[in-house]
Design a protein around this motif. Structure first.
Motif, PDB file in Angstrom:
ATOM      1  N   ILE A 134     -10.655  -8.586   0.623  1.00 14.19           N
ATOM      2  CA  ILE A 134      -9.183  -8.508   0.673  1.00 14.19           C
ATOM      3  C   ILE A 134      -8.745  -7.181   1.274  1.00 14.19           C
ATOM      4  O   ILE A 134      -7.790  -7.118   2.073  1.00 14.19           O
ATOM      5  CB  ILE A 134      -8.590  -8.675  -0.743  1.00 14.19           C
ATOM      6  N   PHE A 135      -9.443  -6.076   0.915  1.00 19.61           N
ATOM      7  CA  PHE A 135      -9.067  -4.747   1.382  1.00 19.61           C
ATOM      8  C   PHE A 135      -9.773  -4.336   2.675  1.00 19.61           C
ATOM      9  O   PHE A 135      -9.621  -3.191   3.109  1.00 19.61           O
ATOM     10  CB  PHE A 135      -9.368  -3.709   0.300  1.00 19.61           C
ATOM     11  N   ILE A 145      -1.361  -8.344   6.688  1.00 17.23           N
ATOM     12  CA  ILE A 145       0.057  -8.514   6.331  1.00 17.23           C
ATOM     13  C   ILE A 145       0.836  -7.245   6.668  1.00 17.23           C
ATOM     14  O   ILE A 145       1.939  -7.294   7.231  1.00 17.23           O
ATOM     15  CB  ILE A 145       0.206  -8.858   4.841  1.00 17.23           C
ATOM     16  N   ILE A 146       0.259  -6.080   6.327  1.00 16.35           N
ATOM     17  CA  ILE A 146       0.932  -4.804   6.611  1.00 16.35           C
ATOM     18  C   ILE A 146       1.124  -4.621   8.108  1.00 16.35           C
ATOM     19  O   ILE A 146       2.165  -4.124   8.571  1.00 16.35           O
ATOM     20  CB  ILE A 146       0.144  -3.629   6.007  1.00 16.35           C
ATOM     21  N   ARG A 147       0.132  -5.036   8.913  1.00 16.96           N
ATOM     22  CA  ARG A 147       0.226  -4.867  10.365  1.00 16.96           C
ATOM     23  C   ARG A 147       1.286  -5.767  11.006  1.00 16.96           C
ATOM     24  O   ARG A 147       1.643  -5.569  12.162  1.00 16.96           O
ATOM     25  CB  ARG A 147      -1.145  -5.096  11.006  1.00 16.96           C
ATOM     26  N   LYS A 148       1.769  -6.750  10.255  1.00 16.17           N
ATOM     27  CA  LYS A 148       2.893  -7.545  10.752  1.00 16.17           C
ATOM     28  C   LYS A 148       4.137  -6.670  10.904  1.00 16.17           C
ATOM     29  O   LYS A 148       5.003  -6.923  11.743  1.00 16.17           O
ATOM     30  CB  LYS A 148       3.189  -8.702   9.797  1.00 16.17           C
ATOM     31  N   HIS A 154      -4.056   1.235   9.862  1.00 17.82           N
ATOM     32  CA  HIS A 154      -5.501   1.033   9.680  1.00 17.82           C
ATOM     33  C   HIS A 154      -5.983   1.920   8.536  1.00 17.82           C
ATOM     34  O   HIS A 154      -5.967   3.147   8.645  1.00 17.82           O
ATOM     35  CB  HIS A 154      -6.274   1.372  10.957  1.00 17.82           C
ATOM     36  N   VAL A 155      -6.398   1.292   7.431  1.00 15.38           N
ATOM     37  CA  VAL A 155      -6.933   2.024   6.289  1.00 15.38           C
ATOM     38  C   VAL A 155      -8.128   1.270   5.723  1.00 15.38           C
ATOM     39  O   VAL A 155      -8.037   0.077   5.445  1.00 15.38           O
ATOM     40  CB  VAL A 155      -5.871   2.202   5.172  1.00 15.38           C
ATOM     41  N   GLN A 156      -9.247   1.967   5.599  1.00 14.13           N
ATOM     42  CA  GLN A 156     -10.405   1.401   4.912  1.00 14.13           C
ATOM     43  C   GLN A 156     -10.258   1.782   3.437  1.00 14.13           C
ATOM     44  O   GLN A 156     -10.666   2.866   3.019  1.00 14.13           O
ATOM     45  CB  GLN A 156     -11.715   1.955   5.496  1.00 14.13           C
TER      46      GLN A 156
END
Length: 299
Positions: A134-135, A145-148, A154-156
């Motif tokens: 999921i992460f 979803i955030i990139r929408k 970009h976060v790992q």
């Protein structure tokens, strides 16, 4: 006449207690063999240099001195304190909230109960792997979803500081079914006469909850806190399968140090960590027991 009756009752109670002790005997034997003896062994070997194969060599408190000087251990204690605070407030609070909602039996409560209960039967290791995907930055649903809304995001989550700590926290934060079940059981045991009498006296629904139901559920809430905090002290799968204690020492914990010490054949040092975990569990039990007056009757 009354004294003779009391003596007769006392003798009858003593006679019944003998049968209780008989039924408790298997549990006592199991505790002595499988719990007490290993606990004594852990305490003794924590004072030794031991590789698990050769005879332990007594070195006193050297393992503890080394452990408290270890930066990873200090960070582990910090993480455990933070996780314990989150567990005692948000985690237990969420479980109590769900219990009160289910107790009111609103429309769709059975479906809500099923949705809430089912994920909690999945093992912690399985949930850790699910959240790892999921992460995930590339194919994880969260980042997509955030990139929408933010195409450059970009976060790992499990491999970047300070996100790793909170990502691991999310893997257990909202799965409080044990707390919910314990509190719900106590709620169902509250005599209806108490709530009805309060309503007759003009008490609002909020007053019934805060003045009657919550105080009468204090033992259940305290038990939930003990279970939740001690689970954080012993938390291993969620960390080992996601961050392995990193990045850096962001999610380092005592169980991670313990397992790594065993892998390095440092059984004495590992058992010293085990003793600290055991003591933290006892402290948690004593503090919450005192705070919630769990030895006192609620009625």
């Amino acid at each position: 006449m009354k004294k003779s009756k009391k003596v007769a009752v006392s003798k009858l109670e003593q006679k019944n207690y003998k049968w209780i002790y008989l039924f408790l005997l298997p549990s006592i034997l199991i505790f002595l063999i499988f719990y007490l003896q290993p606990i004594i062994t852990v305490f003794y070997t924590s004072l030794t240099k031991w590789d698990g194969f050769n005879k332990p060599v007594f070195i006193g408190f050297k393992n503890y001195i080394t452990m408290f000087q270890n930066e990873a251990f200090q960070i582990s204690l910090r993480n455990i304190i933070l996780w314990s605070i989150i567990a005692a407030t948000l985690h237990v609070g969420f479980g109590v909230l769900v219990a009160f909602i289910l107790y009111q039996k609103p429309k769709g409560w059975k479906f809500t109960r099923a949705v809430f209960m089912v994920p909690n039967v999945i093992s912690a290791a399985a949930w850790a792997m699910i959240y790892k995907f999921i992460f995930n930055d590339d194919m994880g649903i969260l980042n997509n979803i955030i990139r929408k809304f933010n195409p450059d995001f970009h976060v790992q989550w499990f491999f970047s500081s300070p996100y790793a700590f909170w990502a691991v926290t999310i893997t257990w934060l909202f799965y409080a079914v044990i707390v919910t079940l314990i509190v719900l059981n106590d709620l169902m045991a509250v005599p209806e006469e108490l709530t009805e009498a309060a309503k007759v006296d003009g008490a609002t629904g909020w007053q019934v909850i805060t003045r009657i139901q919550l105080p009468l559920c204090r033992n259940a809430i305290g038990t939930g806190m003990i279970c939740s905090i001690t689970a954080r002290v012993a938390m291993y799968e969620q960390i080992a399968l996601t961050t392995a204690g990193g990045p850096g020492d962001d999610t380092m914990s005592l169980p991670i140090i313990l397992v790594k010490s065993i892998q390095d054949m440092k059984y004495g040092y590992a058992n010293a960590n085990g003793v600290i975990m055991f003591i933290l569990g006892l402290i948690t039990l004593a503090v919450i027991n005192k705070a919630f007056r769990m030895n006192e009757s609620v009625y």
